[in-house]
Design a protein around this motif. Structure first.
Motif, PDB file in Angstrom:
ATOM      1  N   CYS A   1      72.563 -45.743  29.109  1.00  0.00           N
ATOM      2  CA  CYS A   1      72.607 -43.817  28.115  1.00  0.00           C
ATOM      3  C   CYS A   1      72.923 -43.067  29.696  1.00  0.00           C
ATOM      4  CB  CYS A   1      71.029 -43.679  28.915  1.00  0.00           C
ATOM      5  SG  CYS A   1      69.689 -43.411  27.697  1.00  0.00           S
ATOM      6  N   ALA A   2      73.856 -43.512  30.890  1.00  0.00           N
ATOM      7  CA  ALA A   2      74.582 -42.794  31.809  1.00  0.00           C
ATOM      8  C   ALA A   2      76.091 -43.498  31.012  1.00  0.00           C
ATOM      9  CB  ALA A   2      74.617 -43.289  33.406  1.00  0.00           C
ATOM     10  N   ASN A   3      76.544 -43.560  30.154  1.00  0.00           N
ATOM     11  CA  ASN A   3      77.516 -43.866  29.778  1.00  0.00           C
ATOM     12  C   ASN A   3      77.764 -42.974  29.088  1.00  0.00           C
ATOM     13  OD1 ASN A   3      78.295 -46.011  32.140  1.00  0.00           O
ATOM     14  ND2 ASN A   3      77.676 -47.408  30.445  1.00  0.00           N
ATOM     15  N   LEU A   4      77.198 -42.537  27.824  1.00  0.00           N
ATOM     16  CA  LEU A   4      77.842 -41.826  26.773  1.00  0.00           C
ATOM     17  C   LEU A   4      76.757 -40.270  27.467  1.00  0.00           C
ATOM     18  CD1 LEU A   4      75.484 -43.048  23.540  1.00  0.00           C
ATOM     19  CD2 LEU A   4      77.996 -42.913  24.786  1.00  0.00           C
ATOM     20  N   GLY A   5      76.389 -40.084  29.071  1.00  0.00           N
ATOM     21  CA  GLY A   5      75.817 -38.767  29.686  1.00  0.00           C
ATOM     22  C   GLY A   5      75.039 -38.161  29.020  1.00  0.00           C
ATOM     23  N   ILE A   6      74.236 -39.277  28.815  1.00  0.00           N
ATOM     24  CA  ILE A   6      72.749 -38.804  28.881  1.00  0.00           C
ATOM     25  C   ILE A   6      72.018 -38.782  29.824  1.00  0.00           C
ATOM     26  CG2 ILE A   6      70.107 -39.334  27.639  1.00  0.00           C
ATOM     27  CD1 ILE A   6      72.371 -40.434  25.434  1.00  0.00           C
TER      28      ILE A   6
ATOM     29  N   ALA B   1      64.438 -42.483  25.775  1.00  0.00           N
ATOM     30  CA  ALA B   1      65.691 -42.416  26.068  1.00  0.00           C
ATOM     31  C   ALA B   1      65.832 -43.017  24.675  1.00  0.00           C
ATOM     32  CB  ALA B   1      66.223 -42.969  27.304  1.00  0.00           C
ATOM     33  N   CYS B   2      65.745 -43.726  24.433  1.00  0.00           N
ATOM     34  CA  CYS B   2      66.182 -44.802  23.073  1.00  0.00           C
ATOM     35  C   CYS B   2      66.743 -44.219  22.009  1.00  0.00           C
ATOM     36  CB  CYS B   2      65.367 -46.229  22.844  1.00  0.00           C
ATOM     37  SG  CYS B   2      64.778 -47.086  23.830  1.00  0.00           S
ATOM     38  N   LEU B   3      65.927 -42.846  21.836  1.00  0.00           N
ATOM     39  CA  LEU B   3      65.803 -42.240  20.669  1.00  0.00           C
ATOM     40  C   LEU B   3      67.280 -41.249  21.324  1.00  0.00           C
ATOM     41  CD1 LEU B   3      65.257 -41.957  17.612  1.00  0.00           C
ATOM     42  CD2 LEU B   3      63.704 -39.909  18.907  1.00  0.00           C
ATOM     43  N   ALA B   4      67.274 -41.449  21.972  1.00  0.00           N
ATOM     44  CA  ALA B   4      68.505 -40.375  22.683  1.00  0.00           C
ATOM     45  C   ALA B   4      69.905 -41.031  22.639  1.00  0.00           C
ATOM     46  CB  ALA B   4      68.680 -39.764  24.077  1.00  0.00           C
ATOM     47  N   LEU B   5      69.755 -42.161  23.073  1.00  0.00           N
ATOM     48  CA  LEU B   5      71.042 -43.471  23.163  1.00  0.00           C
ATOM     49  C   LEU B   5      70.803 -43.429  21.336  1.00  0.00           C
ATOM     50  CD1 LEU B   5      73.239 -44.570  24.890  1.00  0.00           C
ATOM     51  CD2 LEU B   5      71.202 -46.995  23.986  1.00  0.00           C
ATOM     52  N   LEU B   6      70.397 -43.589  20.761  1.00  0.00           N
ATOM     53  CA  LEU B   6      70.823 -43.930  19.027  1.00  0.00           C
ATOM     54  C   LEU B   6      71.450 -42.558  18.603  1.00  0.00           C
ATOM     55  CD1 LEU B   6      67.883 -45.401  17.370  1.00  0.00           C
ATOM     56  CD2 LEU B   6      69.745 -45.796  17.558  1.00  0.00           C
ATOM     57  N   ARG B   7      70.915 -41.166  18.661  1.00  0.00           N
ATOM     58  CA  ARG B   7      71.375 -40.281  18.913  1.00  0.00           C
ATOM     59  C   ARG B   7      73.119 -39.354  19.288  1.00  0.00           C
ATOM     60  NH1 ARG B   7      65.728 -36.821  19.425  1.00  0.00           N
ATOM     61  NH2 ARG B   7      65.123 -36.841  17.472  1.00  0.00           N
ATOM     62  N   GLY B   8      73.446 -39.981  20.909  1.00  0.00           N
ATOM     63  CA  GLY B   8      74.336 -40.410  21.337  1.00  0.00           C
ATOM     64  C   GLY B   8      75.960 -41.037  20.531  1.00  0.00           C
ATOM     65  N   MET B   9      74.913 -42.163  19.911  1.00  0.00           N
ATOM     66  CA  MET B   9      75.820 -42.879  19.147  1.00  0.00           C
ATOM     67  C   MET B   9      76.350 -42.497  18.168  1.00  0.00           C
ATOM     68  SD  MET B   9      74.872 -47.181  20.505  1.00  0.00           S
ATOM     69  CE  MET B   9      73.296 -46.940  20.024  1.00  0.00           C
TER      70      MET B   9
END
Length: 196
Positions: free
Chosen positions: A166-171, A184-192
């Protein structure tokens, strides 16, 4: 919305990666497709310790709505090591229902749906152990590891934590506990999915 099974999505991602020789782009496309699935469930589990009892379960829809979330009272105490990881104590779960009281709700939210999670292999193991504990049949789902998808996206060969991904994607998140982990998983999916 897509109605393809997760296995088909994974096959598509492999084809895209081979065709384009760009695993990051393929991971981005797969993240978008997962988010477009109308019935995908993003889950996380928390236990009382290594190979311990399930003490929290969270399941979200791709739009972020909570499909099911519960704390669960274990039969044994939560280890100090586990509390240090997720923050839950025996006092937090003392009034929670027992596993047998929520098992039907947990399995209902997972049945016949693609299921995604960061450490999905751990969640699978936790849920199988629950079924064994209750002496009930366990019905498997279509599982998708967001950790593996992130590794493709970031072109990493070593595993990294959900917090680091998450930190690597600025989350900005500290995913302690199953509900925060699933968010956080959902935010990571959205970030990717949103990266270009």
């Amino acid at each position: 919305m897509l109605t393809l099974p997760v296995d088909s999505l994974l096959d598509q991602a492999e084809i895209i990666a081979d065709r384009e020789r760009d695993p990051a782009r393929a991971a981005m496309d797969l993240a978008r497709q997962i988010l477009d699935l109308k019935d995908v469930v993003v889950i996380a589990t928390t236990t009382s310790g290594p190979r311990g009892e399930l003490i929290e379960f969270a399941a979200l829809a791709s739009d972020g709505s909570i499909l099911f979330h519960t704390l669960i009272r274990p039969q044994s105490s939560i280890s100090a090591r586990a509390t240090a990881l997720h923050g839950l104590t025996d006092a937090d779960v003392e009034d929670a229902p027992h596993l047998a009281q929520v098992w039907t709700s947990i399995t209902t939210v997972l049945t016949d749906r693609p299921v995604a999670g960061y450490q999905i292999v751990v969640s699978q193991r936790d849920l199988r152990r629950c079924a064994d504990q209750l002496a009930v049949p366990y019905r498997d789902s279509h599982w998708l590891s967001i950790a593996d998808l992130y590794a493709r996206y970031a072109q990493r060969t070593q595993w990294c934590s959900l917090t680091t991904a998450c930190a690597n994607l600025g989350i900005d998140t500290l995913p302690r506990g199953a509900l925060k982990q699933s968010r956080a998983c959902l935010a990571l999916l959205r970030g990717m999915a949103e990266r270009v």
